[in-house]
Each structure stands twice: as C-alpha cells, then as structure tokens.
Design a protein around this motif. Structure first.
Motif, mmCIF file in Angstrom:
data_model
loop_
_atom_site.group_PDB
_atom_site.id
_atom_site.type_symbol
_atom_site.label_atom_id
_atom_site.label_comp_id
_atom_site.label_asym_id
_atom_site.label_seq_id
_atom_site.Cartn_x
_atom_site.Cartn_y
_atom_site.Cartn_z
ATOM 1 N N LEU A 142 0.820 -1.215 0.000
ATOM 2 C CA LEU A 142 0.000 0.000 0.000
ATOM 3 C C LEU A 142 0.855 1.268 0.000
ATOM 4 N N GLY A 143 2.190 1.102 0.058
ATOM 5 C CA GLY A 143 3.078 2.245 -0.110
ATOM 6 C C GLY A 143 3.937 2.635 1.072
ATOM 7 N N THR A 144 3.856 1.877 2.175
ATOM 8 C CA THR A 144 4.653 2.208 3.358
ATOM 9 C C THR A 144 5.981 1.466 3.329
ATOM 10 N N THR A 145 7.072 2.182 3.584
ATOM 11 C CA THR A 145 8.383 1.545 3.693
ATOM 12 C C THR A 145 8.411 0.679 4.960
ATOM 13 N N ILE A 146 8.927 -0.542 4.835
ATOM 14 C CA ILE A 146 9.034 -1.443 5.994
ATOM 15 C C ILE A 146 10.503 -1.763 6.236
ATOM 16 N N ILE A 147 10.938 -1.591 7.492
ATOM 17 C CA ILE A 147 12.268 -2.038 7.910
ATOM 18 C C ILE A 147 12.061 -3.111 8.973
ATOM 19 N N LEU A 148 12.442 -4.335 8.652
ATOM 20 C CA LEU A 148 12.220 -5.489 9.526
ATOM 21 C C LEU A 148 13.551 -5.994 10.062
ATOM 22 N N ALA A 149 13.708 -5.977 11.375
ATOM 23 C CA ALA A 149 14.881 -6.583 12.006
ATOM 24 C C ALA A 149 14.454 -7.930 12.573
ATOM 25 N N THR A 150 15.148 -8.986 12.183
ATOM 26 C CA THR A 150 14.720 -10.322 12.617
ATOM 27 C C THR A 150 15.881 -11.307 12.662
ATOM 28 N N HIS A 151 15.705 -12.315 13.532
ATOM 29 C CA HIS A 151 16.617 -13.464 13.572
ATOM 30 C C HIS A 151 16.049 -14.633 12.772
ATOM 31 N N ASN A 152 14.804 -14.487 12.313
ATOM 32 C CA ASN A 152 14.083 -15.630 11.763
ATOM 33 C C ASN A 152 14.484 -15.924 10.319
ATOM 34 N N LYS A 153 15.248 -16.978 10.148
ATOM 35 C CA LYS A 153 15.768 -17.346 8.826
ATOM 36 C C LYS A 153 14.641 -17.695 7.853
ATOM 37 N N ASP A 154 13.626 -18.410 8.338
ATOM 38 C CA ASP A 154 12.529 -18.841 7.461
ATOM 39 C C ASP A 154 11.773 -17.649 6.879
ATOM 40 N N ILE A 155 11.556 -16.611 7.691
ATOM 41 C CA ILE A 155 10.868 -15.413 7.204
ATOM 42 C C ILE A 155 11.637 -14.809 6.035
ATOM 43 N N ILE A 156 12.926 -14.595 6.243
ATOM 44 C CA ILE A 156 13.757 -13.928 5.235
ATOM 45 C C ILE A 156 13.769 -14.714 3.931
ATOM 46 N N ASN A 157 13.924 -16.015 4.037
ATOM 47 C CA ASN A 157 14.015 -16.839 2.831
ATOM 48 C C ASN A 157 12.673 -16.964 2.118
ATOM 49 N N HIS A 158 11.586 -16.695 2.841
ATOM 50 C CA HIS A 158 10.256 -16.804 2.242
ATOM 51 C C HIS A 158 9.860 -15.540 1.490
#
Length: 230
Positions: free
Chosen positions: A189-205
């Motif tokens: 919808l147009g909002t910039t997202i900055i995600l900090a995470t340890h979750n490998k599955d999220i990133i690879n998905h």
C-alpha cells in the motif's frame, strides 16, 4: 528515503570503547521492504535507534526524508518521529486499555480530534482483522492478536516508514506468517518497511532486500536476499 553516510557508533563504558557500528553506508528508498539480519550484537538495534534519533552517531550523517537526523535538536525529533511507526517484540500495549483505546492513544498523542479517532481506529482494526476484538483488553488476546493491535497502532498516523524490531520473536509459526503477510500488505500500500529479525525462514520466504550485519559492519546487501551468516 533513509541514508546512512559513513556512520559509526561507539559506546564508552568504564574507560573501554566498544564499537557498535563501523563506517556504515546504505540507502533505503521509499516503499522498499528491507530486512536487517544478523546475530545478537551485530548492530541491527543500533541502526534502528539511530534512525529514530534515540541514539546519535559518533560520526557520519543520517538523513530521513527532509530531515538531517544528526543535526536535529532533542525538541525537534518529535516532528520526524511522526513519520515513523514502530512495532516491538513485546508489543508494548497499555494493559488497562482495550484494543480500540490502545490504537486511539497514538492518535490522541498526536492531537487528533475525537471525530477523527472514531473514524480511523475501526478502519485500522479492520485492516488487521480485529474488528471483533476492539473492546478486548490485551490479557484477553493471544500473542498474535496483540501484535496485530500493535501494527494497527503503528500505522494509524499513516507513517512513511514502519520499523518492526523482532516483531515475531514471541509468536508461533502460524501467527508469525500472519504478521509477516500483514507487513507485506502494508508495504504494497506504499509504506516503507524495515524489519529486524533473527528468523531465517521469514527472510528466505519473502524474497525481498536483505542487509546482513556482522560485528557492526554490513557484510551483504542483496535486492532479493537470503539469510546467510557465516
């Protein structure tokens, strides 16, 4: 747009200096979805604190839209922070307020009139799938529901950027997937997202841009990145 130019951050403790960030350079464009990954102590949280002005860099320059964050006075930071919504791992909801009141609180703090609050809060709760939980207190909600309230609160002022700091750290895999899909929807919808995470599955998905941190430095910055740490 967010720009880090030759940014370093060092902390002094009992005469010792520890380097949290070492000469960091990157740019985040409007409407991007960017993940910050790395082990604990890699520098992810420091980057977030520098973006919001909670911390100041030891050297270098940080730009957030039309603001030079490094030059903002303490009493000017609130203007910039109006453009940022933040989501935390531990939700940070007000325990004695309902879902509706928690989301409304962000508008009240910005000085919105009651007519605007009455119109916008139900829309925000509907977007995160919680129209039927508006009068529930946090103790009456699951972890996933509490995080969705936190997302509604983060987006209620229509920020340019949402910073999600380990937003799924306390959630099971099903709720994790729902929260990430919600963030992807908000990004579309147009909002910039900055995600900090340890979750490998999220990133690879999600297959979006990944900035990988290690010992205060960027070791990888890929447009469609994976979670790769050595």
């Amino acid at each position: 747009m967010i720009i880090f130019q030759n940014v370093s951050k060092a902390y002094k403790n009992n005469g010792h200096t520890s380097v949290a960030l070492d000469n960091i350079n990157f740019k985040i464009n409007p409407k991007e979805f960017v993940s910050l990954v790395g082990k604990s102590g890699a520098g992810k949280s420091t980057i977030i604190k520098l973006i919001t002005g909670e911390e100041r860099p030891t050297k270098g320059r940080i730009i957030f839209g039309s603001y030079d964050v490094t030059r903002l006075k303490s009493n000017e930071l609130y203007k910039m922070r109006r453009h940022i919504g933040t989501i935390f791992q531990d939700f940070k909801l007000l325990t004695e307020k309902t879902a509706f009141e928690n989301v409304a609180f962000a508008l009240e703090a910005a000085g919105a009139p009651q007519s605007e609050i009455a119109e916008l809060v139900p829309k925000a709760l509907e977007m995160v799938g919680l129209s039927n939980k508006s009068q529930n207190f946090p103790r009456e909600m699951s972890g996933g529901e509490k995080q969705r309230v936190a997302i509604a609160r983060a987006m209620i002022n229509n920020p340019d950027v949402i910073i999600a700091d380990e937003p799924t750290g306390n959630l099971d895999p099903i709720n994790t997937a729902e929260i990430i899909n919600l963030l992807l929807k908000i990004n579309e919808l147009g909002t910039t997202i900055i995600l900090a995470t340890h979750n490998k599955d999220i990133i690879n998905h999600i297959n979006r841009r990944v900035i990988s941190m290690e010992s205060g430095q960027i070791v990888r910055d890929e447009e469609q990145g994976k979670y790769i740490l050595f």
